[in-house]
Write an enzyme that holds these catalytic residues in place. Sequence first.
Site, PDB file in Angstrom:
ATOM      1  N   GLY A 123       0.845  -1.202   0.000  1.00  0.00           N
ATOM      2  CA  GLY A 123       0.000   0.000   0.000  1.00  0.00           C
ATOM      3  C   GLY A 123       0.871   1.240   0.000  1.00  0.00           C
ATOM      4  O   GLY A 123       1.860   1.310   0.717  1.00  0.00           O
TER       5      GLY A 123
ATOM      6  N   ILE B 299       0.847   3.241   6.233  1.00  0.00           N
ATOM      7  CA  ILE B 299       0.035   4.054   7.145  1.00  0.00           C
ATOM      8  C   ILE B 299      -0.310   3.280   8.415  1.00  0.00           C
ATOM      9  O   ILE B 299      -0.622   3.867   9.441  1.00  0.00           O
ATOM     10  CB  ILE B 299      -1.257   4.582   6.470  1.00  0.00           C
ATOM     11  CG1 ILE B 299      -2.200   3.439   6.073  1.00  0.00           C
ATOM     12  CG2 ILE B 299      -0.936   5.487   5.302  1.00  0.00           C
ATOM     13  CD1 ILE B 299      -3.611   3.910   5.781  1.00  0.00           C
ATOM     14  N   ASP B 300      -0.231   1.936   8.359  1.00  0.00           N
ATOM     15  CA  ASP B 300      -0.678   1.111   9.493  1.00  0.00           C
ATOM     16  C   ASP B 300       0.260   1.159  10.706  1.00  0.00           C
ATOM     17  O   ASP B 300      -0.153   0.795  11.813  1.00  0.00           O
ATOM     18  CB  ASP B 300      -0.831  -0.357   9.056  1.00  0.00           C
ATOM     19  CG  ASP B 300      -2.095  -0.587   8.242  1.00  0.00           C
ATOM     20  OD1 ASP B 300      -2.845   0.371   8.035  1.00  0.00           O
ATOM     21  OD2 ASP B 300      -2.318  -1.737   7.825  1.00  0.00           O
TER      22      ASP B 300
ATOM     23  N   ARG C  64     -24.297  11.187  30.943  1.00  0.00           N
ATOM     24  CA  ARG C  64     -23.457  12.226  31.561  1.00  0.00           C
ATOM     25  C   ARG C  64     -23.612  13.562  30.842  1.00  0.00           C
ATOM     26  O   ARG C  64     -23.003  14.552  31.202  1.00  0.00           O
ATOM     27  CB  ARG C  64     -21.981  11.805  31.528  1.00  0.00           C
ATOM     28  CG  ARG C  64     -21.634  10.659  32.440  1.00  0.00           C
ATOM     29  CD  ARG C  64     -20.124  10.564  32.655  1.00  0.00           C
ATOM     30  NE  ARG C  64     -19.376  10.426  31.403  1.00  0.00           N
ATOM     31  CZ  ARG C  64     -19.109   9.261  30.800  1.00  0.00           C
ATOM     32  NH1 ARG C  64     -19.544   8.144  31.336  1.00  0.00           N
ATOM     33  NH2 ARG C  64     -18.422   9.231  29.684  1.00  0.00           N
TER      34      ARG C  64
ATOM     35  N   HIS D  97      -9.851   4.824   1.928  1.00  0.00           N
ATOM     36  CA  HIS D  97      -8.596   5.185   1.261  1.00  0.00           C
ATOM     37  C   HIS D  97      -8.261   6.675   1.311  1.00  0.00           C
ATOM     38  O   HIS D  97      -7.163   7.050   0.885  1.00  0.00           O
ATOM     39  CB  HIS D  97      -8.611   4.692  -0.192  1.00  0.00           C
ATOM     40  CG  HIS D  97      -8.439   3.198  -0.287  1.00  0.00           C
ATOM     41  ND1 HIS D  97      -9.468   2.322  -0.052  1.00  0.00           N
ATOM     42  CD2 HIS D  97      -7.342   2.440  -0.541  1.00  0.00           C
ATOM     43  CE1 HIS D  97      -9.016   1.081  -0.193  1.00  0.00           C
ATOM     44  NE2 HIS D  97      -7.739   1.124  -0.478  1.00  0.00           N
TER      45      HIS D  97
ATOM     46  N   LYS E 205     -22.858  15.405  24.122  1.00  0.00           N
ATOM     47  CA  LYS E 205     -23.684  15.783  22.967  1.00  0.00           C
ATOM     48  C   LYS E 205     -23.205  15.087  21.686  1.00  0.00           C
ATOM     49  O   LYS E 205     -23.974  14.894  20.751  1.00  0.00           O
ATOM     50  CB  LYS E 205     -23.638  17.303  22.755  1.00  0.00           C
ATOM     51  CG  LYS E 205     -24.194  18.094  23.932  1.00  0.00           C
ATOM     52  CD  LYS E 205     -25.696  17.897  24.037  1.00  0.00           C
ATOM     53  CE  LYS E 205     -26.244  18.530  25.286  1.00  0.00           C
ATOM     54  NZ  LYS E 205     -27.404  17.788  25.809  1.00  0.00           N
TER      55      LYS E 205
ATOM     56  N   ARG F 241      19.172  10.823  -3.901  1.00  0.00           N
ATOM     57  CA  ARG F 241      20.181  11.889  -3.833  1.00  0.00           C
ATOM     58  C   ARG F 241      21.377  11.499  -2.954  1.00  0.00           C
ATOM     59  O   ARG F 241      22.509  11.868  -3.271  1.00  0.00           O
ATOM     60  CB  ARG F 241      19.528  13.189  -3.359  1.00  0.00           C
ATOM     61  CG  ARG F 241      18.602  13.717  -4.450  1.00  0.00           C
ATOM     62  CD  ARG F 241      18.252  15.147  -4.288  1.00  0.00           C
ATOM     63  NE  ARG F 241      17.549  15.610  -5.486  1.00  0.00           N
ATOM     64  CZ  ARG F 241      16.731  16.658  -5.516  1.00  0.00           C
ATOM     65  NH1 ARG F 241      16.516  17.349  -4.407  1.00  0.00           N
ATOM     66  NH2 ARG F 241      16.150  17.021  -6.646  1.00  0.00           N
TER      67      ARG F 241
ATOM     68  N   GLY G 128     -10.921  12.819  20.709  1.00  0.00           N
ATOM     69  CA  GLY G 128     -11.856  12.824  21.843  1.00  0.00           C
ATOM     70  C   GLY G 128     -12.904  11.730  21.773  1.00  0.00           C
ATOM     71  O   GLY G 128     -14.046  11.907  22.224  1.00  0.00           O
TER      72      GLY G 128
END
Length: 322
Positions: free
Chosen positions: A11, A127-128, A212, A252, A215, A25, A186
Amino acid sequence: MAKLALLTSGGDAPGMNSAIRAVVRTALAKGIEVIGIRHGFSGLLAGDSIHMNSRSVANIMHLGGTILHTSRCLEFKTKEGRAPAVAFLDKAKVDFLVIIGGNGTLQGSAALSEETETKIVQIPSTIDNDVYGTDFTIGFDTAVNTALDAIDRIRDTAFSLDRLFFVEVMGREAGFIALEAGIAGGAVEVLIPEIIENMDQLSRSIQDAFKRGKKACITVVAEGDRPGGAFEVAKEVKALTGLDSRVCILGHTQRGGSPTARDRVLAIKLGVAAIETLLQGENAVVIGEVCGQIVRTPLKEAREKKKQLDHFLVELLKLVSG
Ligand code: F6P
């Protein structure tokens, strides 16, 4: 003149281009000839190579994806399947091979290193973040920030409608993205493959959060947590609590985009270290960064060991979810 081949595999991940640039380089600066292999291991089997110079990697650092292209190559899983790659490396007289990729790629890199004279190093990029031998893989930071940006947006609408959301992030066998994006976003709960959840407990925790006075109630689900992912979790929670929810699969989107500064800097550090490692005569290692230091781990060891996530973060999430 020594010759180096370079490829990206598995990936794609944001920052792969920064790593390509650093490898090309640094190698050129050390007087090494560089060829790029297109389409990962598939390209290595087909001998699909291009000559690379300093200008081949100009203006790519900010780009997501990989200019060399990549592939998921099933043939590479067997010795017979890998044979054309061994033959190509021999025929093209390739002294060094740099492989940029993740955990799946590691299987192929380790196997190939036992079958060829070419010296191989792998730069961990996925990314994992599930590669043993490095605190972070190239692309993880960008993916977490992409997921976080989406979670922040979802929070706006969740708050406005007092809603429960299940947000599914990538991570086939690992919960690193879910855990970090969940904490930073959060979330009330994070569901990850490393921990087996009790659905009654999860449902109670969500109900308590609303009691609690919350919202916006967001639960982040790693795609590998269970078959059916976030949709399945939403269904089970509905059955247990009667609560309606919305599901958002980020998919993705997390793989694309311009790499963060952290990913670019990591890619440059590891790219330079890869060349230095090869010139020091080392072979068959993953180049990682652990606690700010460059670390070299044998490919075989990295293939066999599972990177553990920080369970302390799970405790922190519970402590501050409010
Ligand atoms: O590269 C890692 C990853 O993005 C995983 O998080 C995900 O499960 C997988 O790749 C998806 O792979 P593909 O793009 O081949 O479907």
